[in-house]
Design an enzyme around this catalytic site. Sequence first.
Site, PDB file in Angstrom:
ATOM      1  N   HIS A 179      27.667  39.431  40.653  1.00 47.56           N
ATOM      2  CA  HIS A 179      27.375  39.559  42.150  1.00 47.56           C
ATOM      3  C   HIS A 179      26.148  38.578  43.009  1.00 47.56           C
ATOM      4  CE1 HIS A 179      29.092  40.122  45.917  1.00 47.56           C
ATOM      5  NE2 HIS A 179      29.445  41.453  46.058  1.00 47.56           N
ATOM      6  N   ARG A 200      42.087  41.518  51.664  1.00 47.60           N
ATOM      7  CA  ARG A 200      43.159  42.157  52.384  1.00 47.60           C
ATOM      8  C   ARG A 200      44.082  42.637  51.958  1.00 47.60           C
ATOM      9  NH1 ARG A 200      38.834  39.802  54.432  1.00 47.60           N
ATOM     10  NH2 ARG A 200      37.275  40.332  56.032  1.00 47.60           N
ATOM     11  N   TYR A 256      22.918  40.245  49.412  1.00 49.11           N
ATOM     12  CA  TYR A 256      22.495  41.546  48.163  1.00 49.11           C
ATOM     13  C   TYR A 256      20.704  40.780  47.443  1.00 49.11           C
ATOM     14  CZ  TYR A 256      26.468  44.271  50.223  1.00 49.11           C
ATOM     15  OH  TYR A 256      27.650  44.293  50.600  1.00 49.11           O
ATOM     16  N   GLY A 293      40.309  35.220  53.704  1.00 45.80           N
ATOM     17  CA  GLY A 293      41.387  34.430  54.238  1.00 45.80           C
ATOM     18  C   GLY A 293      42.367  34.108  53.995  1.00 45.80           C
ATOM     19  N   ARG A 300      34.202  31.171  56.695  1.00 45.04           N
ATOM     20  CA  ARG A 300      35.555  31.884  57.584  1.00 45.04           C
ATOM     21  C   ARG A 300      35.268  33.467  57.171  1.00 45.04           C
ATOM     22  NH1 ARG A 300      41.045  29.943  56.199  1.00 45.04           N
ATOM     23  NH2 ARG A 300      41.623  29.818  54.214  1.00 45.04           N
ATOM     24  N   ALA A 357      37.965  32.966  47.401  1.00 45.04           N
ATOM     25  CA  ALA A 357      38.075  34.071  48.012  1.00 45.04           C
ATOM     26  C   ALA A 357      38.249  33.910  49.667  1.00 45.04           C
ATOM     27  CB  ALA A 357      37.421  35.050  47.955  1.00 45.04           C
ATOM     28  N   PRO A 364      37.051  41.561  44.405  1.00 46.79           N
ATOM     29  CA  PRO A 364      36.405  43.475  44.430  1.00 46.79           C
ATOM     30  C   PRO A 364      36.250  43.348  46.017  1.00 46.79           C
ATOM     31  CG  PRO A 364      35.166  41.271  44.407  1.00 46.79           C
ATOM     32  CD  PRO A 364      36.524  40.766  43.934  1.00 46.79           C
ATOM     33  N   ARG A 409      29.708  34.846  41.500  1.00 47.13           N
ATOM     34  CA  ARG A 409      30.053  35.441  42.449  1.00 47.13           C
ATOM     35  C   ARG A 409      29.054  34.842  43.554  1.00 47.13           C
ATOM     36  NH1 ARG A 409      33.524  39.629  46.813  1.00 47.13           N
ATOM     37  NH2 ARG A 409      34.983  37.502  47.287  1.00 47.13           N
TER      38      ARG A 409
END
Length: 372
Positions: free
Chosen positions: A179, A325, A184, A303, A271, A301, A28, A231
Amino acid sequence: MAHSLPLKLLSNTVVGPHRLSHRVVHAPMTRLRADRDDSPSQMMQRYYEQRASNGGLLIVESTHPSLESRGYLGAPGIYTDAHRDAWKPIVEAVHAKGGVVFLQLGHDGRQSHSDLSGGKPPIAPSVVPFETNAFTHHGWVPASPHRAVERDELPALIESYRQSAQRALDAGFDGVELHNANGYLLDTFLQDGTNKRDDDYGGSLENRVRFPLQVLDALVSVWGADRVGVRVSPSGQWGSISDSNPQATFEYFARRLNEYGLAYLHVIEPRIKGTDEIEPDRPPVAAAFLRPFFDGPIIAAGGFDRGGAEAILQSGAADLVAFGRHFSANPDLPERLRHDWPLTPYVREAFWGGTEQDYNDFPEYCTEKRGR
């Protein structure tokens, strides 16, 4: 032309009731391209349709369960029936390509501005001053001073999540993701650097997980636990989030989540320091830390490249790997990873808002480039 390799990354797996043909997950990503009324836009439909794959899991960007939960103008909502109806063609487009699609639900909490909520200050479990920016009609501006949410306001917040979960179900999604990361609202309840409450929502670990689990219960009441994911970011720093003992906090939270039989636990590796910051040489450790405490599928998730994704799957620390990305610039990412084709570089400047340029205009790895 490179030959296919028998990667675990490209093998079958199961998430809840859904059978997946590979373990490459679309992470996401907030891209700030919704319409002015917070409905998902046509350019978003094209984006997700391009990145859907047969038997692949696609998690849609963080979506607001209420007007007051917004922290970024241009992020989508699902707090009205009009929003629900606008999501339907996106879901249908993903399904038409054989994909599985979950919607992430998130309240931005104190990372917001009063301009986004009708003049109301942002909310948090406690007032802990910090500095961050929100995205408003005036662009990036410092977040407004926040206030501590009252205990009697929490049921309405929970209900906003439940109603949004119902709208997601009615829109045809295959599941929802809660989330609970990146500083948040729910994350600020969980971690003691931001939760200084002295009622039954603060203090002990049992109290600090109470509100996140009550929201989770609301989602499960609509979907059933096996179509709900969560998550977390155990080492996250985004939004000035912190905890005095993150190992104890996230072990306890993972153990409590393990009781549900969830679709998955989605873990952001350390990271990733923020939505734009990455330390590629730092090894992934968060999924491995939580693995003993969570029996269901774990999505890692943060990198990952092809080799790193395969390594964490082979280690058993994770069962699937989410890419953000690389997926942004490679709509056919699973096939590129399968054949070890080169990846198109992502365009960081286009991450946060913009047009279709460098968003849904990236080509697939065409036949001419395969050297046939």
